[in-house]
Scaffold this motif. Structure first.
Motif, PDB file in Angstrom:
ATOM      1  N   LEU A 179     -19.655  85.087 -14.621  1.00  0.00           N
ATOM      2  CA  LEU A 179     -19.052  85.382 -15.929  1.00  0.00           C
ATOM      3  C   LEU A 179     -17.939  84.397 -16.251  1.00  0.00           C
ATOM      4  CD1 LEU A 179     -18.537  89.237 -16.301  1.00  0.00           C
ATOM      5  CD2 LEU A 179     -20.182  87.765 -17.428  1.00  0.00           C
ATOM      6  N   VAL A 235     -18.974  82.349 -21.050  1.00  0.00           N
ATOM      7  CA  VAL A 235     -19.216  83.602 -21.772  1.00  0.00           C
ATOM      8  C   VAL A 235     -18.062  83.889 -22.724  1.00  0.00           C
ATOM      9  CG1 VAL A 235     -19.423  86.111 -21.505  1.00  0.00           C
ATOM     10  CG2 VAL A 235     -20.691  84.580 -19.993  1.00  0.00           C
ATOM     11  N   ARG A 272     -22.556  87.952  -9.804  1.00  0.00           N
ATOM     12  CA  ARG A 272     -22.486  88.139 -11.257  1.00  0.00           C
ATOM     13  C   ARG A 272     -21.076  87.919 -11.809  1.00  0.00           C
ATOM     14  NH1 ARG A 272     -26.044  93.564 -12.267  1.00  0.00           N
ATOM     15  NH2 ARG A 272     -24.376  94.436 -11.010  1.00  0.00           N
ATOM     16  N   MET A 287     -24.263  87.936 -21.370  1.00  0.00           N
ATOM     17  CA  MET A 287     -23.717  88.760 -20.286  1.00  0.00           C
ATOM     18  C   MET A 287     -24.474  90.096 -20.192  1.00  0.00           C
ATOM     19  SD  MET A 287     -19.900  90.345 -20.050  1.00  0.00           S
ATOM     20  CE  MET A 287     -20.275  91.678 -21.145  1.00  0.00           C
ATOM     21  N   THR A 288     -24.815  90.651 -21.372  1.00  0.00           N
ATOM     22  CA  THR A 288     -25.571  91.911 -21.385  1.00  0.00           C
ATOM     23  C   THR A 288     -26.932  91.723 -20.741  1.00  0.00           C
ATOM     24  OG1 THR A 288     -24.492  92.385 -23.475  1.00  0.00           O
ATOM     25  CG2 THR A 288     -26.377  93.752 -22.907  1.00  0.00           C
ATOM     26  N   LEU A 304     -27.641  89.508 -18.442  1.00  0.00           N
ATOM     27  CA  LEU A 304     -27.424  89.341 -16.994  1.00  0.00           C
ATOM     28  C   LEU A 304     -27.230  90.699 -16.316  1.00  0.00           C
ATOM     29  CD1 LEU A 304     -26.795  87.540 -14.475  1.00  0.00           C
ATOM     30  CD2 LEU A 304     -24.400  87.673 -15.138  1.00  0.00           C
ATOM     31  N   LEU A 354     -26.584  81.389 -16.035  1.00  0.00           N
ATOM     32  CA  LEU A 354     -26.033  82.068 -17.218  1.00  0.00           C
ATOM     33  C   LEU A 354     -25.509  81.054 -18.237  1.00  0.00           C
ATOM     34  CD1 LEU A 354     -25.328  84.732 -18.609  1.00  0.00           C
ATOM     35  CD2 LEU A 354     -23.183  84.771 -17.327  1.00  0.00           C
ATOM     36  N   ILE A 366     -21.482  87.334 -25.019  1.00  0.00           N
ATOM     37  CA  ILE A 366     -21.563  88.755 -24.623  1.00  0.00           C
ATOM     38  C   ILE A 366     -23.036  89.206 -24.587  1.00  0.00           C
ATOM     39  CG2 ILE A 366     -20.945  91.113 -25.306  1.00  0.00           C
ATOM     40  CD1 ILE A 366     -18.270  90.032 -26.273  1.00  0.00           C
ATOM     41  N   VAL A 389     -26.527  81.190 -22.161  1.00  0.00           N
ATOM     42  CA  VAL A 389     -25.489  81.358 -23.192  1.00  0.00           C
ATOM     43  C   VAL A 389     -25.509  80.166 -24.150  1.00  0.00           C
ATOM     44  CG1 VAL A 389     -22.990  81.491 -23.578  1.00  0.00           C
ATOM     45  CG2 VAL A 389     -24.038  82.861 -21.781  1.00  0.00           C
ATOM     46  N   SER A 437     -19.401  80.492 -16.742  1.00  0.00           N
ATOM     47  CA  SER A 437     -20.603  80.199 -17.540  1.00  0.00           C
ATOM     48  C   SER A 437     -20.357  80.130 -19.044  1.00  0.00           C
ATOM     49  CB  SER A 437     -21.681  81.241 -17.246  1.00  0.00           C
ATOM     50  OG  SER A 437     -21.963  81.261 -15.877  1.00  0.00           O
TER      51      SER A 437
END
Lengths: 243, 324
Positions: free
Chosen positions: A170, A175, A166, A57-58, A60, A195, A54, A199, A173
Motif C-alpha cells: 500500500l 495508492v 499487502r 487497494m479494494t 488487492l 499493485l 483506493i 493502480v 504502490s
C-alpha cells in the motif's frame, strides 16, 4: 464436458454459495465508497488522484481475502476434499476458484466506479484501459489469495501471511501518493510491486494521466504478474492442498 | 482361470504400501486385493492406518513406497482416469450446506463431467431412490444427520462409479438410519459396484462384507473371507452359564484356566473360552468343589467382533513379547 466448463461450474457454484451473498457485496462496496467519500469531503479536487488508488487497494484486499477465505473455509468444512476427489486437475480447480473471486472483485469495483462517476463525477477518460486494470488486478490478486490459502490451515493464518505483503505494498504502490511524489529510493521498489501497475492502469483509465504516460509498461508488467501467478498457483495447489 | 482373467477380476490391488508421517509409520508394507463386485471390509482400531490407505487409494495423499492400482491403473500416474471411476464417501458428510439437495447432486454431476440434462435426471433418480424426494429442495444444511449421510452416499454415486469407498458410513447415526443406510449399501452392491468399507462397527462389517482385512499398527494381521477371519479365534467360543448360586469372577477364572474372560450379565455369566471342551470340564469340576450346580448353559459361534478382539489381544501380546 471440458475442464473449462467444469471450472466455470465451480465458479458459478462459488458465486451462488459465497460471493452473491448480500453481506459480501455490501462489504465490497461500502468500505471503499466510505473511504473515497471521506477523501472527497476533505479535498474535492484532490480526490480524483486518490480514487483509482483506493479502487486498486479494494481489489488487492477484496480479492486476496475472499479467495483465501473461501479456500480455507472449504478446507475446514471438507468440501475442498470433494473437489480434490473429483477427476479435475489442480489447474481446473484453481481456475474455477480464481474466476469466481475475480468476478466478485470486478463486479464490486465496476459498480463502485460507475457510482462514483454518476455521483461524484469520476471521469473515465480511457474506459478500456480502466477495465484492463480491473481484470488484470482481480485475476492476479485472486490467484495470490489462493496461493496463500493453500500454504496455511486457518483463515487468520492466511490473512497474517498476506498482510505481511499487502500493507507494505500500500505504501510503495502509489495508492495514496502518486509515484511522481515518492522519494527516489522508494521508486525501484514501487516498480516491482504488482499493485503499482494496476493502480497506474486505473489512474490512466480514469483521468488519462499517470506516472507512466503510456499504458503499455503497466499493462505488460501486470500481464507478467498474472502469468507468474497462474504458473505458481497450479503446482502450489497440487502440492499443498492435498497434504 | 487364466491369469489375465484373474487380473480382470481385481478392482483394487495394493502391494507393499508404505507411508510415514515423519518418524511415525502409518503403513508398513500393506498388501491386499479387492475383487470386483464384492464388499471388502477394511477393519482396524483407531490410528491403524485405514483412512491413510483410503486417502492414498483416492489420490488425496502420496505414498512413500509400494504399488496401488484401481481398475488396473495407478492413481498417482493416472488420477483423472481413476477418480472418474471411483466414488468416495468420507467420514464427514461434506456437501455444500447452503445449496439445496438437488442442486448439490447436479453440481457433483458437473464436476464429474455429466452433461447438464443427464446430471439433472441422475440427481432426480438418486433423490427418489434414496427416499429424499420430500427434501429435494431443502438446503443440505437443514437435513438431519441420517439424511445428510444418505445424500452424501447418493452424491458419491452420481457418476455411476465402479468402486465405492465408504469411510465409516454409519458413524453417528441412530439405529433406524444406520439400518436404512446398510440396506442402501446392499442395493448398491447388488448393482455390481465394488465396495471398500471401513468401519468400527463390526456387526455392520459382518453383515455386509464378503472379504475382510484387519489392519493393526500399519500391518495387515489377518485377511480372508468373513468365515476365515472368524476362524482366527480357533476353537474359542462364547459360553453363557447360569449357576445355582453366587460366584466370584476371580475364583472362577483361577479355577478354570480355559476361561479367558468372565462377565456377569442379567444373571448369566458370559464366558470367553479358549477351548470349549476343556472349559466345560473345568466349570463342572468347579461347581462340584463349590457345591454349585449349572442351571443353564449355552454357546454361540464366534462373531467377527470376537475374532477382531482376539487379533488385537494377540497383537498386543506379541508386541509385549518383542519389547521384553
Amino acid at each position: 464436458m471440458s475442464l473449462v466448463a467444469r471450472a466455470l461450474a465451480i465458479s458459478y457454484k462459488d458465486v451462488e454459495s459465497y460471493y452473491g451473498k448480500p453481506p459480501l457485496v455490501t462489504w465490497g462496496l461500502l468500505f471503499p465508497a466510505v473511504l473515497i467519500l471521506a477523501v472527497y469531503l476533505k479535498d474535492r479536487a484532490g480526490y480524483l488522484a486518490v480514487a483509482p488508488g483506493i479502487i486498486g487497494m479494494t481489489l488487492l484486499f477484496g480479492n486476496t481475502s475472499m479467495a483465501a477465505i473461501v479456500i480455507t473455509f472449504e478446507k475446514r468444512s471438507g468440501t475442498l476434499e470433494r473437489l480434490l476427489l473429483a477427476p479435475l486437475t489442480a489447474r481446473t480447480i484453481v481456475l474455477g476458484k480464481a474466476l469466481s473471486a475475480a468476478a466478485y472483485g470486478i463486479a464490486t469495483a465496476a459498480v463502485l466506479t460507475l457510482g462514483l462517476a454518476a455521483l461524484l463525477g469520476l471521469p473515465l477518460a480511457r474506459p478500456g484501459v480502466f477495465a484492463l486494470g480491473l481484470v488484470l488486478g482481480a485475476g492476479m490478486f485472486s490467484l495470490m489469495g489462493i496461493i496463500a490459502s493453500v500454504l496455511v490451515k486457518e483463515v487468520f493464518e492466511a490473512m497474517t501471511l498476506m498482510n505481511f505483503f499487502r500493507f507494505p505494498l500500500l505504501f510503495v504502490s502509489g495508492v495514496f501518493m502518486p509515484l511522481s511524489q515518492m522519494p527516489d529510493w522508494v521508486k525501484p521498489v514501487a516498480y516491482i510491486s504488482p499493485l503499482t501497475h494496476v493502480v497506474e492502469l486505473l489512474r490512466l483509465g480514469a483521468s488519462g494521466e499517470a506516472y507512466f504516460s503510456s499504458p503499455w509498461l503497466p499493462l505488460g508488467v501486470s500481464v507478467v504478474f498474472l502469468a507468474a501467478s497462474c504458473v505458481v498457483a497450479g503446482p502450489a495447489f497440487r502440492r499443498y492442498a492435498t497434504r | 482361470m487364466r491369469q489375465d482373467e484373474q487380473e480382470a477380476q481385481i478392482a483394487v490391488r495394493v502391494g507393499g504400501l508404505r507411508k510415514s508421517y515423519g518418524a511415525v509409520v502409518a503403513l508398513a508394507g500393506v498388501s491386499f486385493d479387492v475383487r470386483r463386485g464384492r464388499v471388502f471390509a477394511y477393519l482396524g482400531p483407531n490410528g491403524a492406518g485405514k483412512t491413510t490407505t483410503i486417502n492414498i487409494l483416492c489420490g488425496l495423499l502420496g505414498r512413500d513406497g509400494g504399488e496401488v492400482s484401481i481398475l488396473g491403473r495407478d492413481v498417482a500416474h493416472d488420477p483423472v482416469f481413476v477418480k472418474s471411476r471411483i466414488g468416495v464417501v468420507t467420514e464427514n458428510s461434506n456437501l455444500y450446506p447452503e445449496l439445496r439437495c438437488r442442486r448439490n447432486l447436479q453440481y457433483v454431476g458437473q464436476l464429474y463431467g455429466l452433461p447438464r440434462a443427464e446430471g439433472r435426471s441422475r440427481a432426480a433418480e438418486l433423490i427418489e431412490g434414496f427416499g429424499l424426494a420430500e427434501k429435494a429442495d431443502q438446503p443440505f444444511g437443514a437435513l438431519s444427520r441420517g439424511m445428510k449421510r444418505r445424500l452424501t452416499v447418493a452424491a458419491a454415486l452420481v457418476h455411476r462409479p465402479k468402486v465405492l469407498f465408504l469411510d465409516e458410513p454409519t458413524t453417528g447415526l441412530d439405529v433406524p438410519s444406520a439400518k436404512s443406510l446398510r440396506g442402501l449399501i446392499r442395493r448398491i452392491v447388488g448393482g455390481g459396484t465394488t465396495v471398500f468399507l471401513t468401519t468400527r462397527n463390526l456387526f455392520e462389517a459382518e453383515e455386509l462384507a464378503d472379504d475382510v482385512a484387519v489392519l493393526i499398527g500399519g500391518r495387515i494381521v489377518a485377511r480372508g473371507s468373513v468365515a476365515e477371519i472368524k476362524g482366527c479365534v480357533g476353537r474359542a467360543r462364547s459360553v453363557s452359564v447360569r449357576f445355582s448360586g453366587p460366584v466370584d469372577a476371580d475364583i472362577l477364572k483361577s479355577a478354570c484356566p480355559a476361561i479367558r474372560s468372565a462377565k456377569l450379565q442379567d444373571g448369566y455369566w458370559r464366558l470367553d473360552v479358549a477351548d470349549l471342551h476343556e472349559a466345560l470340564g473345568q466349570v463342572v469340576a468347579f461347581c462340584r468343589r463349590e457345591g454349585l450346580r449349572v442351571d443353564e448353559v449355552g454357546t454361540r459361534e464366534p462373531t467377527l467382533e470376537d475374532a477382531f478382539v482376539s487379533l488385537l489381544t494377540e497383537n498386543a501380546q506379541a508386541n509385549r513379547r518383542d519389547e521384553s
